[in-house]
Design a protein around this motif. Structure first.
Motif, PDB file in Angstrom:
ATOM      1  N   TRP A 178       0.837  -1.204   0.000  1.00 52.92           N
ATOM      2  CA  TRP A 178       0.000   0.000   0.000  1.00 52.92           C
ATOM      3  C   TRP A 178       0.873   1.256   0.000  1.00 52.92           C
ATOM      4  O   TRP A 178       0.569   2.225  -0.713  1.00 52.92           O
ATOM      5  CB  TRP A 178      -0.923  -0.003   1.209  1.00 52.92           C
ATOM      6  N   SER A 179       1.927   1.269   0.772  1.00 59.73           N
ATOM      7  CA  SER A 179       2.804   2.446   0.849  1.00 59.73           C
ATOM      8  C   SER A 179       3.464   2.736  -0.496  1.00 59.73           C
ATOM      9  O   SER A 179       3.586   3.896  -0.906  1.00 59.73           O
ATOM     10  CB  SER A 179       3.877   2.230   1.922  1.00 59.73           C
ATOM     11  N   ILE A 180       3.881   1.673  -1.198  1.00 61.68           N
ATOM     12  CA  ILE A 180       4.465   1.857  -2.535  1.00 61.68           C
ATOM     13  C   ILE A 180       3.430   2.434  -3.490  1.00 61.68           C
ATOM     14  O   ILE A 180       3.714   3.346  -4.278  1.00 61.68           O
ATOM     15  CB  ILE A 180       5.011   0.513  -3.063  1.00 61.68           C
ATOM     16  N   GLY A 181       2.205   1.910  -3.408  1.00 60.06           N
ATOM     17  CA  GLY A 181       1.134   2.433  -4.255  1.00 60.06           C
ATOM     18  C   GLY A 181       0.847   3.893  -3.970  1.00 60.06           C
ATOM     19  O   GLY A 181       0.591   4.685  -4.890  1.00 60.06           O
ATOM     20  N   PHE A 182       0.913   4.279  -2.706  1.00 56.73           N
ATOM     21  CA  PHE A 182       0.651   5.677  -2.347  1.00 56.73           C
ATOM     22  C   PHE A 182       1.740   6.595  -2.899  1.00 56.73           C
ATOM     23  O   PHE A 182       1.446   7.710  -3.354  1.00 56.73           O
ATOM     24  CB  PHE A 182       0.573   5.823  -0.826  1.00 56.73           C
ATOM     25  N   PHE A 183       2.978   6.128  -2.876  1.00 50.08           N
ATOM     26  CA  PHE A 183       4.076   6.925  -3.441  1.00 50.08           C
ATOM     27  C   PHE A 183       3.839   7.168  -4.938  1.00 50.08           C
ATOM     28  O   PHE A 183       3.994   8.287  -5.433  1.00 50.08           O
ATOM     29  CB  PHE A 183       5.399   6.205  -3.223  1.00 50.08           C
ATOM     30  N   GLY A 184       3.419   6.111  -5.653  1.00 52.00           N
ATOM     31  CA  GLY A 184       3.124   6.275  -7.078  1.00 52.00           C
ATOM     32  C   GLY A 184       1.959   7.216  -7.309  1.00 52.00           C
ATOM     33  O   GLY A 184       1.982   8.046  -8.236  1.00 52.00           O
ATOM     34  N   LEU A 185       0.940   7.121  -6.466  1.00 53.83           N
ATOM     35  CA  LEU A 185      -0.220   8.000  -6.591  1.00 53.83           C
ATOM     36  C   LEU A 185       0.166   9.457  -6.358  1.00 53.83           C
ATOM     37  O   LEU A 185      -0.349  10.363  -7.038  1.00 53.83           O
ATOM     38  CB  LEU A 185      -1.286   7.545  -5.591  1.00 53.83           C
ATOM     39  N   ALA A 186       1.069   9.707  -5.411  1.00 54.07           N
ATOM     40  CA  ALA A 186       1.514  11.080  -5.146  1.00 54.07           C
ATOM     41  C   ALA A 186       2.160  11.688  -6.391  1.00 54.07           C
ATOM     42  O   ALA A 186       1.930  12.864  -6.720  1.00 54.07           O
ATOM     43  CB  ALA A 186       2.491  11.098  -3.966  1.00 54.07           C
ATOM     44  N   LEU A 187       2.962  10.889  -7.100  1.00 54.49           N
ATOM     45  CA  LEU A 187       3.576  11.380  -8.338  1.00 54.49           C
ATOM     46  C   LEU A 187       2.516  11.695  -9.390  1.00 54.49           C
ATOM     47  O   LEU A 187       2.578  12.729 -10.073  1.00 54.49           O
ATOM     48  CB  LEU A 187       4.556  10.335  -8.874  1.00 54.49           C
ATOM     49  N   LEU A 188       1.535  10.811  -9.538  1.00 58.18           N
ATOM     50  CA  LEU A 188       0.479  11.017 -10.536  1.00 58.18           C
ATOM     51  C   LEU A 188      -0.335  12.268 -10.225  1.00 58.18           C
ATOM     52  O   LEU A 188      -0.633  13.069 -11.121  1.00 58.18           O
ATOM     53  CB  LEU A 188      -0.443   9.795 -10.582  1.00 58.18           C
ATOM     54  N   CYS A 189      -0.705  12.472  -8.948  1.00 61.47           N
ATOM     55  CA  CYS A 189      -1.516  13.633  -8.574  1.00 61.47           C
ATOM     56  C   CYS A 189      -0.748  14.941  -8.783  1.00 61.47           C
ATOM     57  O   CYS A 189      -1.305  15.927  -9.272  1.00 61.47           O
ATOM     58  CB  CYS A 189      -1.949  13.524  -7.111  1.00 61.47           C
ATOM     59  N   GLY A 190       0.527  14.938  -8.392  1.00 59.48           N
ATOM     60  CA  GLY A 190       1.333  16.134  -8.619  1.00 59.48           C
ATOM     61  C   GLY A 190       1.423  16.466 -10.094  1.00 59.48           C
ATOM     62  O   GLY A 190       1.320  17.638 -10.494  1.00 59.48           O
ATOM     63  N   LEU A 191       1.579  15.445 -10.929  1.00 60.03           N
ATOM     64  CA  LEU A 191       1.651  15.647 -12.379  1.00 60.03           C
ATOM     65  C   LEU A 191       0.341  16.209 -12.912  1.00 60.03           C
ATOM     66  O   LEU A 191       0.341  17.123 -13.763  1.00 60.03           O
ATOM     67  CB  LEU A 191       1.994  14.319 -13.053  1.00 60.03           C
ATOM     68  N   CYS A 192      -0.802  15.690 -12.416  1.00 66.17           N
ATOM     69  CA  CYS A 192      -2.104  16.198 -12.866  1.00 66.17           C
ATOM     70  C   CYS A 192      -2.249  17.689 -12.548  1.00 66.17           C
ATOM     71  O   CYS A 192      -2.755  18.471 -13.370  1.00 66.17           O
ATOM     72  CB  CYS A 192      -3.235  15.423 -12.187  1.00 66.17           C
ATOM     73  N   GLY A 193      -1.805  18.085 -11.352  1.00 68.81           N
ATOM     74  CA  GLY A 193      -1.917  19.488 -10.972  1.00 68.81           C
ATOM     75  C   GLY A 193      -1.150  20.403 -11.893  1.00 68.81           C
ATOM     76  O   GLY A 193      -1.668  21.436 -12.347  1.00 68.81           O
ATOM     77  N   TRP A 194       0.076  20.032 -12.204  1.00 72.09           N
ATOM     78  CA  TRP A 194       0.895  20.905 -13.045  1.00 72.09           C
ATOM     79  C   TRP A 194       0.493  20.825 -14.511  1.00 72.09           C
ATOM     80  O   TRP A 194       0.616  21.812 -15.247  1.00 72.09           O
ATOM     81  CB  TRP A 194       2.366  20.571 -12.863  1.00 72.09           C
ATOM     82  N   VAL A 195      -0.038  19.694 -14.949  1.00 73.27           N
ATOM     83  CA  VAL A 195      -0.561  19.605 -16.324  1.00 73.27           C
ATOM     84  C   VAL A 195      -1.763  20.529 -16.483  1.00 73.27           C
ATOM     85  O   VAL A 195      -1.918  21.208 -17.509  1.00 73.27           O
ATOM     86  CB  VAL A 195      -0.945  18.149 -16.651  1.00 73.27           C
ATOM     87  N   SER A 196      -2.624  20.575 -15.452  1.00 77.17           N
ATOM     88  CA  SER A 196      -3.790  21.464 -15.543  1.00 77.17           C
ATOM     89  C   SER A 196      -3.357  22.928 -15.601  1.00 77.17           C
ATOM     90  O   SER A 196      -3.985  23.748 -16.269  1.00 77.17           O
ATOM     91  CB  SER A 196      -4.726  21.232 -14.346  1.00 77.17           C
ATOM     92  N   VAL A 197      -2.276  23.270 -14.892  1.00 79.14           N
ATOM     93  CA  VAL A 197      -1.741  24.640 -14.957  1.00 79.14           C
ATOM     94  C   VAL A 197      -1.246  24.939 -16.367  1.00 79.14           C
ATOM     95  O   VAL A 197      -1.498  26.018 -16.924  1.00 79.14           O
ATOM     96  CB  VAL A 197      -0.592  24.819 -13.940  1.00 79.14           C
TER      97      VAL A 197
END
Length: 696
Positions: A178-197
């Motif tokens: 689960w912790s590894i999955g959360f680390f990957g999710l953090a990268l994806l969410c950060g990328l979504c934020g900056w892509v929307s910008v």
């Protein structure tokens, strides 16, 4: 092509976030369940925490998208993601184990806040936040399909946990994955934020005539509040009603079976499935169909709750879950009909989350404080019956005059709601009237029943925990100290006491689970009984209303707290007999049946000590677990079966008696009851246990 890749990025992020969000719920709940007695309220309290944090996450998403520019939104959320990854620690530290004198609800909420609070908060923000960013990145495209995708991820997480993760992966491995999955999710969410910008900047450069003021999903908050004033209470009420029904139904089923992830996730999965169907498209929700079907299924549940159990467990569970699904389809179907335009999306989710959290507060905090019995289901049934019939009649009212249902059907429908309310009230009042004492706390509802008071020979006081009988004591002086129920003289434990009393002038007995102290009926003046009981209300009732403890000539003491935690802290006690009687009711504390636990028990037995497990259970085959434990420590055992005797208030019981003392195990009385042990052995450890594998 670029737009397609960005759409996939958002979709994957939303899906993974939802999957992790609903994987952590059964994982952490199962991890702490044994520390608090295995009661259904552990799961209810956990859900209260999850719903409250979810509401907090939606507040954060709403404020972030309505108050900050896109660039600041991405910056702030990136910092939050980094903080969550840096501090992640899923499984709780042993220092959080209760000592026995603290409030369980406060302890659980504090534990969850420290361990999974920040990661869960981050995950709870992802759905509305990414949908808001998606709507800004792709103007004109509805983000509600992402909401359905989010619920699919949640549903898959719940369904996969008891069937895929729990049976084959230990708790520590689950935490690491689960912790590894959360680390990957953090990268994806950060990328979504900056892509929307980036997309927002492109749009501004392409249309310079547009205003360059900060972009907000809700640029005029006051106008939006005014615009939503006519429907916010509907969003809130429907969400709260579905939440109350979910939690009340889960409690009702768990108290009659077992507190296991398998029975947690089915109702929660049905709850999520209704979200998926209702927000995917209008074709799934029929007002007429679900209004009528919901009323019928709720009537069946009302019948079950007002009558003694007379049908099979599977049928009973199906009826409960069918009613839950129908109610959730109605609530979420109506919510889907009332959903606003995407510009008000975060407000919509915020109010829905507030309704869900309020339902959790009602079932988890308010109801236990004000209701003497488990009346949450009664409350939910009446409200949901009124809702189901109201939706049905409302839709029928829109049909042509030729197809209208006659007026008498309308009156009959409302009469049915009134009859439901009266029936449930009558059942609750009857239970209260037939009880001489009722105590409700975190561990459930305890009731004392006065049976046959006009027949001196048959007059008994009975203690019930929910539907489970926990003790019976005759009130006539001649029969008062005769052990009854699962502990009678003809049971496996009764024969064990007989063998010990014949061969040893005095014995020291440890008992996990007090009940009414029935085993003290075997005590002699030279004997010493030491009871371990997690529920202080049980101790009060055993001392105030029953006489096994005070009437026994033996020395008796009672320790309040979880037995395993107390035994871990104690010096070796040198017990001649250690009795584990904590597995016959609705709450099966698996931590008392692990390899590590039996080693603790062995440290408290003397060389000729006897270990006795009471494994009578309607729905679980625990003999395969306890025999595996005996094999693990090299003890011989006898699995004994007694079929009951109504004349002496002895009920059918199954006991596993293990010892290194062959003289005790070969006692003729024990051998008379011995049955063939199961060939299959199921060894549980602290890291891995699965109640689903031993369901009968």
């Amino acid at each position: 092509m670029k737009n397609r890749l960005v759409s996939v990025l958002f979709a994957v992020s939303v899906f993974v976030s939802a999957f992790l969000l609903f994987q952590i719920q059964p994982l952490i709940s199962k991890a702490i369940l044994p520390w608090f007695g295995g009661t259904p309220n552990v799961w209810t309290t956990c859900l209260l925490f999850f719903q409250t944090v979810l509401f907090g996450g939606y507040v954060y998403a709403h404020l972030l998208t309505s108050k900050l520019t896109p660039r600041w939104q991405a910056t702030v959320h990136s910092v939050l993601l980094i903080a969550a990854v840096a501090t992640i620690s899923i499984l709780p530290d042993a220092t959080w184990k209760p000592t026995g004198d603290e409030a369980p609800v406060i302890r659980i909420l504090g534990l969850l806040l420290v361990t999974v609070g920040l990661p869960y908060f981050v995950l709870s923000t992802t759905g509305p936040l990414l949908q808001s960013w998606f709507g800004r990145t792709f103007p004109g495209r509805s983000p509600y399909r992402l909401y359905a995708l989010s619920n699919i991820g949640s549903l898959l997480a719940l369904v996969s946990y008891p069937f895929l993760f729990e049976p084959v992966i230990g708790m520590s491995q689950q935490s690491s994955i689960w912790s590894i999955g959360f680390f990957g999710l953090a990268l994806l969410c950060g990328l979504c934020g900056w892509v929307s910008v980036f997309f927002q900047t492109e749009a501004e450069n392409a249309t310079p005539a547009e205003s360059s003021q900060p972009i907000s999903q809700e640029t005029n908050v006051e106008a939006n509040v005014e615009k939503s004033a006519g429907s916010w209470w509907q969003w809130f009420s429907l969400s709260m009603m579905a939440s109350v029904m979910l939690l009340a139904c889960t409690n009702q089923v768990c108290q009659d079976v077992a507190v296991v992830p398998f029975l947690w996730v089915i109702p929660l999965s049905l709850y999520l499935l209704s979200f998926i169907l209702c927000f995917d498209g209008e074709q799934w929700y029929s007002r007429l169909g679900f209004g009528l079907g919901g009323a019928f299924s709720l009537a069946l549940v009302t019948f079950l709750m007002t009558q003694p159990p007379s049908i099979g467990l599977v049928v009973e569970v199906l009826i409960y879950f069918s009613a839950l699904f129908a109610v959730c389809m109605i609530c979420h179907g109506e919510l889907a009909r009332l959903k606003p335009e995407p510009a008000r999306l975060t407000s919509f989710y915020l109010i829905m989350a507030a309704g869900g959290a309020s339902g959790g507060v009602f079932v988890g905090v308010i109801a236990p404080a004000f209701f003497p019995l488990l009346l949450e289901m009664h409350f939910a049934l009446v409200l949901c019956s009124a809702l189901a019939i109201g939706v049905y009649l409302n839709e029928n009212g829109k049909r042509s005059e030729a197809n209208q249902i006659p007026a008498w059907v309308h009156y009959g429908a409302y009469a049915a709601v009134i009859v439901t309310a009266i029936s449930l009230q009558s059942q609750a009042r009857g239970t209260i009237r037939n009880s001489t004492r009722i105590e409700r706390n975190f561990y459930g509802v305890l009731r004392i029943e006065d049976q046959s008071p006009h027949d001196p020979e048959e007059h008994t006081l009975n203690l019930r925990h929910g539907r489970i009988l926990h003790g019976v004591q005759y009130q006539s002086p001649e029969k008062m100290m005769i052990p009854t129920t699962y502990f009678g003289p003809d049971s496996g434990i009764g024969r064990t006491f007989s063998a010990l009393n014949e061969s040893r002038p005095s014995i020291k007995v440890g008992v996990v689970g007090l009940g009414i102290g029935t085993l003290s009926g075997y005590g002699r003046k030279s004997d010493h009984f030491r009871y371990y009981e997690i529920n202080e209300a049980v101790v009060r009732i055993a001392r105030d209303n029953f006489r096994f403890l005070s009437g026994s000539p033996s020395k008796t003491e009672t320790i309040v707290g979880d037995a395993r935690l107390v035994l871990e802290r104690e010096d070796p006690q040198g017990y001649d007999l250690l009795v584990l009687d904590a597995f016959s009711g609705d709450s099966v504390p698996t931590h008392l049946l692990t390899k590590e636990a039996v080693k603790i028990y062995m440290s408290h037995l003397n060389e000729r000590g006897v270990l006795a497990f009471h494994v009578s259970n309607l729905h679980l085959d625990l003999a395969s677990v306890t025999t595996a434990l005996a094999d693990q420590v090299g003890m011989e055992f006898r699995l004994t079966k007694f079929y009951g005797d109504d004349a002496t208030s002895q009920v059918s019981s199954l006991w596993m008696i293990a010892s290194h003392d062959k003289d005790i195990l070969d006692d003729p009385g024990l051998l008379e009851l011995t049955i063939t042990a199961p060939k299959d052995r199921v060894l549980w450890t602290d890291d891995f246990s699965n109640l689903y594998s031993v369901l009968k």
